[in-house]
Structures are given as structure tokens and as C-alpha cells.
Design an enzyme around this catalytic site. Structure first.
Site, PDB file in Angstrom:
ATOM      1  N   CYS A  84     111.343  40.456  61.911  1.00  0.00           N
ATOM      2  CA  CYS A  84     110.497  41.536  62.379  1.00  0.00           C
ATOM      3  C   CYS A  84     110.572  42.678  61.369  1.00  0.00           C
ATOM      4  O   CYS A  84     111.649  43.233  61.133  1.00  0.00           O
ATOM      5  CB  CYS A  84     111.008  41.988  63.744  1.00  0.00           C
ATOM      6  N   CYS A 194     103.883  42.208  58.496  1.00  0.00           N
ATOM      7  CA  CYS A 194     104.243  42.052  59.908  1.00  0.00           C
ATOM      8  C   CYS A 194     104.219  40.551  60.146  1.00  0.00           C
ATOM      9  O   CYS A 194     103.271  39.874  59.725  1.00  0.00           O
ATOM     10  CB  CYS A 194     103.228  42.748  60.803  1.00  0.00           C
ATOM     11  N   THR A 195     105.251  40.034  60.786  1.00  0.00           N
ATOM     12  CA  THR A 195     105.371  38.573  60.879  1.00  0.00           C
ATOM     13  C   THR A 195     104.291  37.941  61.759  1.00  0.00           C
ATOM     14  O   THR A 195     104.107  36.725  61.728  1.00  0.00           O
ATOM     15  CB  THR A 195     106.773  38.175  61.387  1.00  0.00           C
TER      16      THR A 195
HETATM   17  N1  DGL Z   1     106.230  41.047  64.208  1.00  0.00           N
HETATM   18  C1  DGL Z   1     106.847  42.316  64.134  1.00  0.00           C
HETATM   19  C2  DGL Z   1     106.816  42.888  62.752  1.00  0.00           C
HETATM   20  O1  DGL Z   1     106.968  42.134  61.819  1.00  0.00           O
HETATM   21  C3  DGL Z   1     106.570  43.263  65.293  1.00  0.00           C
HETATM   22  C4  DGL Z   1     105.139  43.517  65.622  1.00  0.00           C
HETATM   23  C5  DGL Z   1     104.986  44.363  66.892  1.00  0.00           C
HETATM   24  O2  DGL Z   1     105.459  43.943  67.944  1.00  0.00           O
HETATM   25  O3  DGL Z   1     104.358  45.443  66.784  1.00  0.00           O
HETATM   26  O4  DGL Z   1     106.726  44.069  62.549  1.00  0.00           O
END
Ligand code: DGL
Length: 272
Positions: A84, A194-195
């Protein structure tokens, strides 16, 4: 469970590698590491109850991560993968020394590689919290101050993925809007910071050539594998996978499906 507790327990290479994210996004990293290390035990926690993390305060994120790390410690995790960008950018520095656990943050782990790209201008698409923290810019410029880093927040994208709305015309408009915004700066490469964003690759590819895009998960998984090897934490275990979520296991399974087939339904975990 803080450091004093953990020092009593001994980390061995027997335990699982534990991933967490706000939802399905971290599976983009998980899938890559599983390809590199297929014979490990894995656990994955999707904090669906609290997504999107990118809209949460630092204190909220510290509370969520605290519960998840305690849960992983109880499962005897040998390493924690912060799959994340948001938590890596905002709270990793606060928690890294509090837990006697090996924690891998995505942003800091890939910054060196990104800073060595033979380019002058790099675009980053990420959540509000990641952009606001400036973590990508700071970490990359630590290694290479000459590289210009442009950051654009795409707050709607995570929900498109979590709510499985990839086929809706409105989603395509929202994705295009942000791509147009970053393309105005003429970046040579664009990082999906963002993943969740690699889930949107088919839409993104309609507007941006694929060669321009960077999914840091590829570098991150390689980095994790090498570091686990260095620390003698690799083990040819019997393959094992358990996925946990903090709400809506069935929605999670469906949204994940486009990227990763989950065999057993995720288990619901509620922290008190
Ligand atoms: N997938 C996460 C990231 O890489 C979090 C995205 C979210 O929940 O806003 O930041």
C-alpha cells in the site's frame, strides 16, 4: 503488540509472509511475489471496512495498521509487506521501529530504482494521502535530485476497482480525466503509485502507451525476494494462502477476480 512483546517471540523462516492493503490493490504485489516465491506460506489482509485509505487521516491509518500488525504477529508472520503506497508514504516512518517485525514499504523500496531511470521527468499517479505526503518525490530525489517528479491524485480510482465498476462509462471518463491532467506535464514515464491502479490497466492503455507506464510491484517483489534471501527468511514451505478482510468478503472476491483468482472465500476478521 509492541516491540517488548515481539522480542520474546522468535522470528523464524517458518511463518507466513503477510501482506496488507485497504482492499484488493495489494494483490497486484502479492501476485508478483508469489510468482517469484511460489513455495511460501502467505496471508493477506484487505482492510475493506476502511477503504479508501487515501482519504484517511494519519491517526486513523496508524490505528488500522496497528490492529493489522498485531494480528500478523499472532499468526507468527516472518515479514510484513506494506502493499500500500498510502501507508508506506504516511505512517511507515512512525511504525518501523515500534515493531520487531520485518516490514517492507513499497514506496521506499522502489525509490532507488525509479531514481535511476534514464529520464528527466517522472509522473506519479497516487492517492490524495500519498501525493500530500510527497513521499515519492522525497524518496526519489534523495537518490537523484535532478529528476523532476510530477504528482497527481486520482481519488476516485480506488473505488472504481473495489466496487467493480470498471465497465461503467463514468469510470472511463474519470480515468481519462486524470491521465489528461498528468499528460499536460509531458512526463517521460508514469508510475502507477497506488496498488489498485494496475487493475485499471485496460482502460489506462487506451489513452497512454503501455511503455510509458510503470507498475512498481515488479521492482518491489524482486526487492522483497532478494532481501528475504539475504536475511535467511526463505523457506520451501508447503504452499498455503489465506485471505482475510474486514468487511464484505464476497465483494472482495468478485473485485479481486479480474486480477487474481481467490479459491476459498476470504475470511472476515473483526477487531474489537
Ligand atoms: N492501494 C493503496 C495504495 O497503494 C490504498 C488505496 C486506498 O485505499 O485509497 O495507496
Amino acid at each position: 503488540m509492541q516491540k517488548e512483546w515481539r522480542t520474546i517471540l522468535k522470528i523464524t523462516n517458518e511463518g507466513p509472509i503477510a501482506f496488507f492493503d485497504s482492499g484488493v490493490g495489494g494483490l497486484t504485489v502479492y501476485a508478483k511475489l508469489k510468482e517469484l516465491l511460489p513455495n511460501e506460506k502467505y496471508i493477506y489482509f484487505g482492510d475493506t471496512k476502511h477503504m479508501p485509505y487515501g482519504e484517511k487521516t494519519k491517526n486513523e491509518l496508524l490505528e488500522y495498521a496497528g490492529n493489522i500488525l498485531d494480528f500478523f504477529i499472532k499468526q507468527n508472520a516472518k515479514a510484513v509487506i506494506m502493499a500500500c503506497n498510502t501507508t508506506s508514504s504516511t505512517i511507515y516512518d512512525d511504525i518501523k521501529n515500534k515493531y520487531d517485525l520485518k516490514i517492507y514499504p513499497i514506496v521506499q523500496s522502489v525509490a532507488d530504482i525509479l531514481s535511476n531511470l534514464p529520464i528527466n521527468k517522472l509522473g506519479i499517479l497516487a492517492t490524495h494521502a500519498t501525493v500530500k505526503s510527497n513521499a515519492y518525490k522525497k524518496e526519489i530525489q534523495k537518490h537523484n535530485p535532478a529528476i523532476e517528479v510530477i504528482q497527481i491524485a486520482c481519488p476516485e480510482w480506488v473505488k472504481i476497482v473495489e466496487e467493480n465498476k470498471l465497465d461503467q462509462p463514468q469510470s472511463i471518463i474519470l480515468v481519462k480525466e486524470k491521465l489528461d491532467e498528468i499528460l499536460k506535464y509531458n512526463p517521460e514515464k508514469i508510475v502507477l503509485g497506488c496498488t489498485h491502479y494496475p487493475f485499471l490497466i485496460d482502460i489506462i492503455k487506451k489513452f497512454v502507451p503501455e511503455e510509458m507506464l510503470i507498475d512498481p510491484a515488479i521492482y518491489f517483489a524482486k526487492y522483497i525476494k532478494e532481501d528475504l534471501q539475504k536475511n535467511n527468511l526463505i523457506k520451501n514451505n508447503r504452499r498455503y494462502e489465506q485471505i482475510y478482510v474486514s468487511s464484505n468478503p464476497e465483494i472482495f472476491r468478485k473485485s479481486a477476480q479480474r486480477f487474481y483468482q481467490i479459491k476459498n472465500s476470504p475470511e472476515l476478521v473483526v477487531f474489537n
